[in-house]
Design a protein around this motif. Structure first.
Motif, PDB file in Angstrom:
ATOM      1  N   UNK A 101       1.130  -0.800  -0.043  1.00  0.00           N
ATOM      2  CA  UNK A 101       0.064  -0.424   0.258  1.00  0.00           C
ATOM      3  C   UNK A 101       0.959   1.406  -0.018  1.00  0.00           C
ATOM      4  N   UNK A 102       1.829   1.457   1.145  1.00  0.00           N
ATOM      5  CA  UNK A 102       3.151   2.281   0.791  1.00  0.00           C
ATOM      6  C   UNK A 102       3.595   2.972  -0.232  1.00  0.00           C
ATOM      7  N   UNK A 109       8.716   5.793   3.331  1.00  0.00           N
ATOM      8  CA  UNK A 109       9.575   6.368   4.387  1.00  0.00           C
ATOM      9  C   UNK A 109       8.033   6.153   5.248  1.00  0.00           C
ATOM     10  N   UNK A 110       6.917   5.837   5.736  1.00  0.00           N
ATOM     11  CA  UNK A 110       6.260   6.312   6.321  1.00  0.00           C
ATOM     12  C   UNK A 110       6.592   5.466   7.582  1.00  0.00           C
ATOM     13  N   UNK A 111       6.500   6.271   9.012  1.00  0.00           N
ATOM     14  CA  UNK A 111       6.568   5.463  10.325  1.00  0.00           C
ATOM     15  C   UNK A 111       6.134   3.628   9.902  1.00  0.00           C
ATOM     16  N   UNK A 115       7.225   0.196  10.996  1.00  0.00           N
ATOM     17  CA  UNK A 115       6.801  -0.732  12.259  1.00  0.00           C
ATOM     18  C   UNK A 115       6.190  -1.669  11.434  1.00  0.00           C
ATOM     19  N   UNK A 116       5.030  -1.984  11.011  1.00  0.00           N
ATOM     20  CA  UNK A 116       4.773  -2.852  10.302  1.00  0.00           C
ATOM     21  C   UNK A 116       6.285  -4.348   9.346  1.00  0.00           C
ATOM     22  N   UNK A 157      16.144   6.353  15.152  1.00  0.00           N
ATOM     23  CA  UNK A 157      17.348   6.987  15.298  1.00  0.00           C
ATOM     24  C   UNK A 157      17.822   7.274  14.170  1.00  0.00           C
ATOM     25  N   UNK A 158      17.135   6.763  13.065  1.00  0.00           N
ATOM     26  CA  UNK A 158      17.631   6.616  11.618  1.00  0.00           C
ATOM     27  C   UNK A 158      17.113   8.010  11.400  1.00  0.00           C
ATOM     28  N   UNK A 159      15.555   8.425  11.448  1.00  0.00           N
ATOM     29  CA  UNK A 159      14.752   8.968  11.508  1.00  0.00           C
ATOM     30  C   UNK A 159      15.271  10.660  11.192  1.00  0.00           C
TER      31      UNK A 159
END
Length: 236
Positions: A101-102, A109-111, A115-116, A157-159
């Motif tokens: 979907x993303x 790059x969505x959070x 997480x998924x 951290x990376x973000x």
């Protein structure tokens, strides 16, 4: 040769699997399961690329289908002898649809997408745990919790050092999350696992919000994954 380029993905592929396997009883069956898991991961990259790149789509699809077919060679015999492994399929399918979907909405790059992916790899660790004779219960949930806490911290951290480096709120989020991740293991069956979260916290406090070269971040993430795995094996 088409292979995934995200170094973090390789760590998320292997560490939850190794911790799940080690928390139960390693067996020879873990080898074909890991090879199938590895090849499915390698298949996901070209297949997702085929959804967003119109050029060379045939090449992306051929590599993705090839990897998936190779994965089936190892996975099908396992499913025949251990049909209960198919019970993980619905969860994996749901989690796979999230990155699809993303990708389709150009929001990789969505959070939520990160997480998924972490949950998906933790599910692989759960399968490794149960293949080694483990059962559903608190120990399995805590093994998954440790992995989820650690790898979610890497996302923060990376973000905070790349895309959200100039966003002060993300620096605060990174610091707060790593403090919480350090404290939560104290309430589990292995409270000493909190030591595995000291390095991520120190890393976040020193570097979050600052400019850091990608190579340095990659090296820090590799070191972090190794120390997490070592602490897990010590306090298992």
């Amino acid at each position: 040769m088409v292979i995934p380029r995200e170094h973090g993905g390789w760590a998320m592929l292997s560490v939850p699997f190794l911790t799940g396997m080690s928390a139960a009883k390693p067996t020879l069956l873990h080898l074909p399961l890991f090879l199938a898991w590895l090849l499915l991961y390698m298949a996901s990259y070209p297949l997702l690329q085929s959804l967003k790149k119109t050029s060379n789509r045939g090449r992306w699809l051929s590599w993705g289908i090839g990897y998936a077919a190779a994965a089936a060679i190892f996975l099908v015999p396992l499913l025949i002898w251990n049909p209960w492994l198919a019970g993980f399929a619905p969860v994996l399918i749901v989690l796979v649809f999230v990155p699809v979907w993303h990708v389709r909405h150009k929001a990789e790059r969505a959070f939520a997408n990160d997480i998924s992916a972490i949950l998906l790899f933790c599910t692989g660790g759960a399968a490794a745990y149960m293949l080694g004779g483990g059962t559903w219960g608190r120990e399995l949930l805590e093994v998954m919790l440790y992995n989820f806490l650690y790898f979610t911290g890497t996302v923060f951290f990376v973000k905070s050092v790349f895309r959200e480096r100039k966003n002060k709120r993300w620096t605060v989020y990174s610091h707060l999350y790593h403090v919480i991740a350090l404290l939560l293991p104290l309430f589990t069956l292995n409270p000493w696992m909190c030591l595995a979260f000291l390095y991520p916290l120190a890393k976040a406090l020193v570097f979050s919000g600052k400019t850091v070269k990608p190579m340095k971040v990659g090296m820090m993430e590799i070191a972090g994954s190794v120390q997490f795995l070592v602490f897990f094996l010590i306090w298992l």
